[in-house]
Design a protein around this motif. Structure first.
Motif, PDB file in Angstrom:
ATOM      1  N   GLY A   1      -2.480-110.173  16.225  1.00 45.43           N
ATOM      2  CA  GLY A   1      -3.260-109.016  16.638  1.00 45.43           C
ATOM      3  C   GLY A   1      -4.635-108.945  15.991  1.00 45.43           C
ATOM      4  O   GLY A   1      -5.619-108.606  16.648  1.00 45.43           O
ATOM      5  N   ARG A   2      -4.681-109.288  14.710  1.00 46.71           N
ATOM      6  CA  ARG A   2      -5.959-109.131  14.010  1.00 46.71           C
ATOM      7  C   ARG A   2      -7.011-110.111  14.552  1.00 46.71           C
ATOM      8  O   ARG A   2      -8.135-109.716  14.842  1.00 46.71           O
ATOM      9  CB  ARG A   2      -5.759-109.327  12.503  1.00 46.71           C
ATOM     10  CG  ARG A   2      -6.876-108.724  11.702  1.00 46.71           C
ATOM     11  CD  ARG A   2      -6.444-108.455  10.282  1.00 46.71           C
ATOM     12  NE  ARG A   2      -5.430-107.427  10.196  1.00 46.71           N
ATOM     13  CZ  ARG A   2      -4.479-107.398   9.261  1.00 46.71           C
ATOM     14  NH1 ARG A   2      -4.401-108.351   8.354  1.00 46.71           N
ATOM     15  NH2 ARG A   2      -3.609-106.422   9.232  1.00 46.71           N
TER      16      ARG A   2
ATOM     17  N   ARG B   1      -8.078-100.000  20.135  1.00 45.53           N
ATOM     18  CA  ARG B   1      -9.311-100.306  19.400  1.00 45.53           C
ATOM     19  C   ARG B   1     -10.310-101.056  20.274  1.00 45.53           C
ATOM     20  O   ARG B   1     -11.509-100.820  20.169  1.00 45.53           O
ATOM     21  CB  ARG B   1      -8.993-101.128  18.150  1.00 45.53           C
ATOM     22  CG  ARG B   1      -8.182-100.318  17.165  1.00 45.53           C
ATOM     23  CD  ARG B   1      -8.338-100.885  15.779  1.00 45.53           C
ATOM     24  NE  ARG B   1      -7.247-100.414  14.935  1.00 45.53           N
ATOM     25  CZ  ARG B   1      -6.962-100.908  13.743  1.00 45.53           C
ATOM     26  NH1 ARG B   1      -7.687-101.917  13.263  1.00 45.53           N
ATOM     27  NH2 ARG B   1      -5.975-100.428  13.043  1.00 45.53           N
ATOM     28  N   VAL B   2      -9.793-101.972  21.102  1.00 52.51           N
ATOM     29  CA  VAL B   2     -10.687-102.723  21.991  1.00 52.51           C
ATOM     30  C   VAL B   2     -11.382-101.752  22.948  1.00 52.51           C
ATOM     31  O   VAL B   2     -12.582-101.871  23.210  1.00 52.51           O
ATOM     32  CB  VAL B   2      -9.906-103.795  22.785  1.00 52.51           C
ATOM     33  CG1 VAL B   2     -10.745-104.347  23.926  1.00 52.51           C
ATOM     34  CG2 VAL B   2      -9.463-104.913  21.862  1.00 52.51           C
ATOM     35  N   ARG B   3     -10.610-100.788  23.451  1.00 52.17           N
ATOM     36  CA  ARG B   3     -11.171 -99.823  24.405  1.00 52.17           C
ATOM     37  C   ARG B   3     -12.356 -99.046  23.831  1.00 52.17           C
ATOM     38  O   ARG B   3     -13.243 -98.620  24.559  1.00 52.17           O
ATOM     39  CB  ARG B   3     -10.079 -98.840  24.859  1.00 52.17           C
ATOM     40  CG  ARG B   3      -9.246 -99.382  25.992  1.00 52.17           C
ATOM     41  CD  ARG B   3      -9.968 -99.222  27.323  1.00 52.17           C
ATOM     42  NE  ARG B   3      -9.287 -99.967  28.377  1.00 52.17           N
ATOM     43  CZ  ARG B   3      -9.689-101.151  28.828  1.00 52.17           C
ATOM     44  NH1 ARG B   3     -10.769-101.724  28.348  1.00 52.17           N
ATOM     45  NH2 ARG B   3      -9.025-101.758  29.792  1.00 52.17           N
ATOM     46  N   ARG B   4     -12.361 -98.864  22.494  1.00 52.75           N
ATOM     47  CA  ARG B   4     -13.461 -98.120  21.879  1.00 52.75           C
ATOM     48  C   ARG B   4     -14.775 -98.874  22.025  1.00 52.75           C
ATOM     49  O   ARG B   4     -15.798 -98.289  22.360  1.00 52.75           O
ATOM     50  CB  ARG B   4     -13.164 -97.886  20.384  1.00 52.75           C
ATOM     51  CG  ARG B   4     -12.619 -96.487  20.135  1.00 52.75           C
ATOM     52  CD  ARG B   4     -12.300 -96.315  18.679  1.00 52.75           C
ATOM     53  NE  ARG B   4     -10.872 -96.156  18.479  1.00 52.75           N
ATOM     54  CZ  ARG B   4     -10.218 -96.469  17.369  1.00 52.75           C
ATOM     55  NH1 ARG B   4     -10.857 -96.997  16.348  1.00 52.75           N
ATOM     56  NH2 ARG B   4      -8.930 -96.269  17.291  1.00 52.75           N
TER      57      ARG B   4
ATOM     58  N   ALA C   1       0.703-108.788  12.540  1.00 53.95           N
ATOM     59  CA  ALA C   1      -0.537-108.258  11.942  1.00 53.95           C
ATOM     60  C   ALA C   1      -0.999-106.947  12.577  1.00 53.95           C
ATOM     61  O   ALA C   1      -1.267-105.983  11.892  1.00 53.95           O
ATOM     62  CB  ALA C   1      -1.669-109.288  11.952  1.00 53.95           C
ATOM     63  N   LEU C   2      -1.090-106.924  13.895  1.00 56.71           N
ATOM     64  CA  LEU C   2      -1.548-105.687  14.542  1.00 56.71           C
ATOM     65  C   LEU C   2      -0.901-105.652  15.920  1.00 56.71           C
ATOM     66  O   LEU C   2      -1.031-106.602  16.683  1.00 56.71           O
ATOM     67  CB  LEU C   2      -3.077-105.726  14.677  1.00 56.71           C
ATOM     68  CG  LEU C   2      -3.745-104.510  15.319  1.00 56.71           C
ATOM     69  CD1 LEU C   2      -3.690-103.317  14.384  1.00 56.71           C
ATOM     70  CD2 LEU C   2      -5.194-104.831  15.673  1.00 56.71           C
ATOM     71  N   ASP C   3      -0.195-104.585  16.219  1.00 56.53           N
ATOM     72  CA  ASP C   3       0.536-104.662  17.488  1.00 56.53           C
ATOM     73  C   ASP C   3      -0.357-104.372  18.690  1.00 56.53           C
ATOM     74  O   ASP C   3      -1.447-103.810  18.559  1.00 56.53           O
ATOM     75  CB  ASP C   3       1.821-103.820  17.448  1.00 56.53           C
ATOM     76  CG  ASP C   3       1.630-102.393  17.887  1.00 56.53           C
ATOM     77  OD1 ASP C   3       1.234-102.179  19.052  1.00 56.53           O
ATOM     78  OD2 ASP C   3       1.880-101.494  17.071  1.00 56.53           O
TER      79      ASP C   3
END
Lengths: 225, 468
Positions: free
Chosen positions: A33-34, A65-68, A56-58
């Protein structure tokens, strides 16, 4: 076009990468994920294919976060989790499509292309395979200039086959796209419709729709090797 | 009134026991009182005779016979008291004899005359009116040495009358007491057992889909509270293991999916490769076919565990079941035509139900598709969706190969196949009917089958109508 695949199963990631590369996409792969988030924010991808259970990041958090930073990049979720509640959560978090494992590679390609078309806005109005022609605007089908009358289902089936010409489509893919939900129990209905369709487009002289044993059907003007 | 209910039985037991105790008590009182009264009567008679002797006869020579007669009449008033008194001289002549009592219970003259004896004695004279006269005879020797016989008697009836009264009042009081005990006991038991009814109602309602419900606990600190608490603990354990199983099958399905996706991808990849020989291509195709079936099985198992976990509770809408059935049958018609089967559908007025239309459609697809698969050319299939009472009834009847009797009870079990070879050849997963059953159950319905080998089959689905 450049695509990002975030998938922790290396073998599956490689398979997806190979299939997409064969369609002339350039593909980056992240196994956790990271790294995925890093790549997704650093580069301007045309599409992201995202697994949900990631180290790491689900995937869900990654998507948020990508959407931001990139609100408009199409995201296709690829996962083994398919409860309705999961789907709703991810559509709300900004996923554009959802594909459940195990999936047919052809299905993934169809969906990727359709997502890219949606964002780039290109769609062919006339589909052609050899001398067979399908006009999406008038919903007319001609073979060697001669008009062919099709029922709504036959038309839907032919359109789906022609839009994905040269690609083998499985019976369940066809059922999912052409029939409504609830039909998964009756895959042989596809065979019956393909037979009707072959009769109508006089497929006996030059075979366009081929049966691929164990896999499904493909429409193509190439002779099988 | 349910004669087998605890309430009834306990009340009956209590009433029976109370009645029996009261009867025994009555008998005991009767005999005790009988003895007591008899003893009292004898005591009185003996004292009377003695008093006559010691106070009156003692000085009979000085005072004269008349004095004795007057004194007896004055002190003992035998006629009024219903007593018999007689004083006999040694020669057998009577000094005094009481008159006939006012009550007319006996005739003093008829009482046999006795000779004075050496010892006091008791005897019973039979009265012509029935009953007995209890007589006490005591010899008395006065100062001059004359030996008199003093007799004092009373009819036994005096005792019997009291006893009669006792029996009568007991006879009235006993049924009344028992009746009050029954009524009170019944009401009391009803109140005491009311929580049990509530516990039963709740327990009845609980299925695998609402295991989170609990029976009500009335904080009375009694056995019922203990029972409710135990029941609730049991349900909590059930709920936990049930969730455990569901979570397990969901997890297992997920874990299988990723490797399955890889196998499928690799096979597809190999299939596309130009270097693969036609023979190998066929092998890969066959492997792909099996992979797809395995995927379908995993899908359906997961679907069933979701149905059983109660996920469907959140996906309900109201729709016309008849219309959905007709539309689905029409969509499947090409399959029937392809096999030269007659497929008819009988729907009339709208049949509103509340469920997930996609899942309900799956019921119709699975049943009709099965009917088509197992009916040979020339046969017919009829489908109907009609409201009957408060249920929507879907019937799918075919003229196909039917189901042998020994298979009927297992046909809705997961992975059960009547004809193993044939079913697999037709591409079944062995889960179609199990899914139909799960879906029916999820929406409070049932599915049943009637069939005999070689005589077709009738599948009948009942789903509750939407409340209007």
């Amino acid at each position: 076009m450049r695509l990002l695949v975030v998938e922790d199963e290396e073998k599956l990631a490689q398979l997806v990468k190979r299939a997409l590369a064969a369609e002339r996409f350039s593909v980056d792969v992240a196994h956790d994920g990271r790294t995925g988030l890093q790549l997704a924010t650093d580069y301007d991808y045309d599409l992201i294919i995202l697994d949900l259970l990631l180290p790491a990041l689900d995937g869900t958090e990654l998507l948020r976060r990508v959407r931001r930073s990139r609100p408009s990049v199409p995201v296709l979720i690829l996962t083994a989790r398919d409860a309705v509640a999961d789907k709703v959560t991810h559509f709300e978090a900004g996923a554009d499509d959802y594909l459940t494992k195990p999936f047919a590679m052809a299905e993934l390609l169809v969906r990727v292309k359709s997502l890219l078309r949606r964002t780039t806005g290109t769609r062919e109005n006339v589909l052609r395979v050899a001398d067979l022609e399908l006009d999406r605007l008038t919903q007319q089908v001609r073979r060697a200039g001669r008009r062919i009358d099709l029922t709504a289902k036959e038309y839907g089936l032919l359109e789906y086959l022609m839009a994905n010409s040269d690609r083998v489509l499985s019976r369940s893919m066809i059922l999912d796209h052409v029939w409504d939900q609830g039909f998964q129990g009756a895959t042989n209905i596809v065979d019956v419709y393909v037979r009707h369709l072959r009769d109508k487009i006089s497929d006996m002289e030059q075979k366009l729709i081929r049966t691929v044993r164990g896999v499904g059907y493909v429409i193509s003007d190439e002779d099988p090797a | 009134m349910k004669t087998r209910s605890i309430r009834f039985r306990l009340t009956a037991w209590y009433a029976g026991l109370l009645g029996a105790i009261l009867v025994l008590f009555g008998i005991f009182i009767y005999f005790t009182l009988d003895r007591f009264l008899e003893a009292g009567l004898r005591d009185t008679l003996a004292k009377e005779a003695q008093t006559i002797g010691e106070t009156l006869l003692h000085d009979v020579v000085q005072n004269g016979d008349d004095y004795v007669v007057d004194e007896i009449e004055e002190h003992f008033a035998p006629r009024i008291m219903g007593r018999f008194v007689r004083v006999t001289r040694p020669d057998g002549t009577v000094l005094y004899q009481s008159g006939a009592p006012h009550s007319g219970q006996f005739d003093p003259v008829a009482v046999t005359v006795q000779q004075p004896e050496a010892f006091p004695s008791w005897r019973e004279e039979h009265l012509p009116t029935g009953g007995e006269l209890l007589v006490y005879g005591v010899p008395y020797v006065e100062r001059t040495g004359t030996k008199y016989l003093i007799e004092a008697g009373a009819p036994h009836e005096q005792v019997e009358r009291v006893l009669h009264g006792l029996v009568l009042s007991l006879g009235i009081a006993l049924p009344v007491i028992v009746a009050i005990a029954i009524g009170g006991g019944y009401v009391f038991m009803r109140n005491a057992l009311k929580p049990l009814d509530e516990v039963a109602t709740t327990a009845e309602r609980i299925t695998s889909r609402n295991l989170n419900e609990r029976v009500p606990i009335s904080p009375t600190g009694d056995e019922l509270e203990k029972l409710s608490v135990s029941l609730n603990r049991m349900m909590a354990r059930l709920e936990e293991s049930f969730h455990h199983i569901n979570r397990f099958s969901a997890d297992a399905s997920h874990e299988i999916r990723t490797p399955l996706a890889i196998i499928r991808g690799e096979l597809e990849d190999a299939f596309q490769s130009p270097h693969v020989s036609p023979e190998l291509k066929q092998t890969i195709g066959s492997a792909l076919e099996e992979t797809e079936r395995l995927s379908r099985i995993v899908e359906q198992l997961l679907e069933m565990s979701r149905l059983e976990a109660g996920e469907t509770l959140f996906e309900r809408s109201r729709f016309d079941f008849a219309e959905l059935t007709k539309a689905t049958v029409d969509q499947l018609r090409p399959l029937a035509e392809d096999k030269k089967l007659k497929l008819s559908v009988d729907v009339g007025k709208p049949v509103e139900i509340e469920a997930d239309p996609i899942r309900v459609k799956q019921i119709v697809v699975n049943l009709v598709d099965n009917a088509i698969k197992y009916t040979s050319a020339g046969g017919s299939i009829s489908v109907s969706a009609l409201p009957v009472g408060r249920m929507a009834i879907l019937e799918v009847a075919d003229t196909g190969i039917g189901i042998p009797e020994e298979a009927l009870s297992q046909i809705f079990d997961r992975f059960y196949r009547v004809d193993k070879g044939r079913s697999r050849q037709l591409g079944g997963t062995g889960l179609g009917l199990a899914i139909v059953k799960s879906i029916c159950a999820a929406y409070g319905g049932t599915v049943t089958v009637k069939s005999a080998e070689g005589q077709g089959a009738v599948f009948r689905v009942e789903l509750p109508l939407a409340s209007s």
